[in-house]
Design an enzyme around this catalytic site. Sequence first.
Site, PDB file in Angstrom:
ATOM      1  N   ASP A 187       0.788  -1.216   0.061  1.00  0.00           N
ATOM      2  CA  ASP A 187       0.037   0.141  -0.013  1.00  0.00           C
ATOM      3  C   ASP A 187       0.942   1.141   0.000  1.00  0.00           C
ATOM      4  O   ASP A 187       2.246   0.927  -0.041  1.00  0.00           O
ATOM      5  CB  ASP A 187      -1.004  -0.035   1.067  1.00  0.00           C
ATOM      6  CG  ASP A 187      -2.151   0.775   0.892  1.00  0.00           C
ATOM      7  OD1 ASP A 187      -2.148   1.629  -0.160  1.00  0.00           O
ATOM      8  OD2 ASP A 187      -3.174   0.719   1.647  1.00  0.00           O
TER       9      ASP A 187
HETATM   10  C1  BGC Z   1      -5.313   3.085   0.496  1.00  0.00           C
HETATM   11  C2  BGC Z   1      -5.480   2.074  -0.787  1.00  0.00           C
HETATM   12  C3  BGC Z   1      -5.435   2.697  -2.014  1.00  0.00           C
HETATM   13  C4  BGC Z   1      -4.089   3.358  -2.140  1.00  0.00           C
HETATM   14  C5  BGC Z   1      -4.151   4.040  -3.524  1.00  0.00           C
HETATM   15  C6  BGC Z   1      -3.837   3.961   0.297  1.00  0.00           C
HETATM   16  O1  BGC Z   1      -3.840   5.093   1.276  1.00  0.00           O
HETATM   17  O2  BGC Z   1      -5.083   2.465   1.670  1.00  0.00           O
HETATM   18  O3  BGC Z   1      -6.942   1.467  -0.431  1.00  0.00           O
HETATM   19  O4  BGC Z   1      -5.631   1.834  -2.788  1.00  0.00           O
HETATM   20  O5  BGC Z   1      -3.922   4.387  -0.905  1.00  0.00           O
HETATM   21  O6  BGC Z   1      -4.812   5.188  -3.605  1.00  0.00           O
END
Ligand code: BGC
Length: 759
Positions: free
Chosen positions: A307
């Site tokens: 993530d």
């Molecule tokens: C979130 C994810 C998301 C990613 C990209 C992160 O902060 O936890 O769910 O896909 O950002 O935007």
Amino acid sequence: MSKNLLLIFFFMIPTSTIAQSTSAVYKDPSNSIENRVLDLLSRMTLEEKVGQMTQLNITLINNTGKQRNVELNERKARTYINDHHIGSFLNGEAVPAIEWFEYIDQLQRIAVEETRLGIPIIYGIDHMHGASYLAGSTIFPHNLNLAATFNIKHAKQTARITAIESADLGHHWNFAPVLDLGRNPRWPRLYETFGESPFVAAQMGAAYVDGLINNEEIKPYKMAATGKHFIGYSVPKSGWDRTPVDLSDQALYEFHLPAFKAAMEAGMQTVMLNSGEVNGVPVHASKKLLTDLLREQLHFEGVILTDWDDIGKLVDYHHVAKDYTEATEMSVNAGIDMSMTPTSLDFNVSLLELVKQDRISEERINESVKRILTLKFELGLFENPYPRKDRLNRIGSDQYKSKAKSAAEESIVLLKNDNEILPLSKETNKILLIGPSANKKAELGGGWTIGWQGASEDRYPEDMHTVYSALKAEFINSEITLLPPNTPNPEIQKAAKDHDVIIIAFGEEPYTEFIGNITSLEIPADQKSLIKAATNTQIPTIGVFIGGRPRIVSDVIDDMQAFLWAGLPGFEGAEAIANIITGDVNPSGKLPISYPTFVGHFVPYNHKASDVYVFNSEEENFIAQDEHNVWEWPFGHGLSYTTFEYSDVELSDTQISKDGEIVASVTVTNTGKRTGMESVIWYIKDHVGTITRPVREVKHFEKISLEPGESKTLTFSIRPNLHLSFPDFDGNYLLEDGDFSVIVDDKFKSFAFKKSESK
Ligand code: BGC
């Protein structure tokens, strides 16, 4: 032809054609993907491989460095793609399709036509409930609402239309579905989950994956699904986002894994990780969770993506690594394939250094690159790298919007309806509409809509309804008075005087992740006082809650005659709410979570028996309290404008052996005066287990429509391996002899399981 003439001809051919015409195995689609991957890998330098393992944010390659800007800065893009071999980018916000088309087209041309090997970019995006980062798209309800429909067709439809609306634009990799289990109502991402039942989440998640990846309508393109966030993210002790989770291995297997497993079986190609720590180890550094569990035990062969900056977080958030290089080593050794770095080259620099220092082997890099290239080949990116713009008229079509509307209508839960105040007659004279969400669009979409945290009102579609405009369109013969959000209470009371009914739309503003952390699940004090001001008038009051969590309403609920939980119903949500209020639509949503009564005490429906024991001083002993004391409304609760009666629950046998089957049946009758839909939810209760058992667990559900007076008999085939077994501490499934019950509505029947055939 002279040699010179030949050379001149050669230089006249565009470079892209040269790449196409080489006989490289990887360029030829008639070869197997495995051979193409191996051939390509054998041609790659270490730097090119590491570049494939990196995902960078749009802000590094657009003109303004802002999330919202989808205009490629070719100079910047060339630096990252040509010089650093970056293989993936992500993100953006809702802009018109043509802007996306141009941006991805230019980006992809750099990768395909200007780089040595021509490896296409894979673009990742958070289209979480419809193509939420595309202007004019169809916006569905969020997952918690989809779960409330208890109708998997809506999860499939959401994914299907997301893909149709965005795959043409070069959005290859959707960061959905969220498969975290919604078991902590305080967690700000609860609405992104399919609720608290592992079975419901598994069914909905698998249906979503199916709709996204098996989609003939986006041909020649394909889209990849991402199950996130592996694993245990959703149950932080504090309720706040990305805070520590303590979770036993057994609970992980029993509650949190089923949705991921089901999505994998449905073909989900990638997994994004949980940013937080589980049992003291950040998931991004956990070999136990990534390699031992996900790769070896679950045999997941797809791509594991970090993530957002979660390698960096190992240093300055979790404090388990002293610097970025050590963090990279930890995370790659734990099992990640691609780093959503996403705003620097730290990962590339560190990973190259680690290979050069022999701390990470090139074989290890090859493993990840193989998976990433396999994904790119499987998606057909080498054959169809560029977006297209000849069928963008499909975006936001009436047909798709009507699907989103029916999902919204089935997802809204009527929790309370005293004296059948709802539906409201369309001839109602005067309606007073108040509350902070009454005339707002953003609230209906919640987070992950247009932008990460939603967007300012002016960015929502002009033709999108608010609750106010939708009610006006439905109650054409009524006078609807809308009071602005900060109207002082005395004025509300004054205004209410000559009205027949008050509708109060309240709840939450858009949020996601840590922005949505709250210190109390109670509804905010100003909203409580607003509701009290309304109910004190003695004029019948209907509450409409719009938000992502079940906020505590115990202080005000008794004085409201009706209460609708609208959740986050999406862009068609206001019309869905209005249609339910008028009765044009008969509500059929049921709670996919238990709605807590108290701020400080919460148990899910599938709690353990000991969760609800209290000490009774008269009896001087522990007694099980009525679960309903802790729930304002239980899981599965949801009223209709008609009534359903469950009868004739029967079992085909009272004993079952390992390979046997018992068929349970029930007859459901519409005993009211209106056609209605009913989700029939079947639970199994295991009376005694060597590992404490949930008091009941959903094992099957089905939604039916019944005309007044109509009956249908439904069945549920109980199979021991599927419905009676449970995982031990290592994830091995146990089947224990003993008594079980099957429960449907308020009826149940018991049977015994015995491994051997003998009765
Ligand atoms: C979130 C994810 C998301 C990613 C990209 C992160 O902060 O936890 O769910 O896909 O950002 O935007």
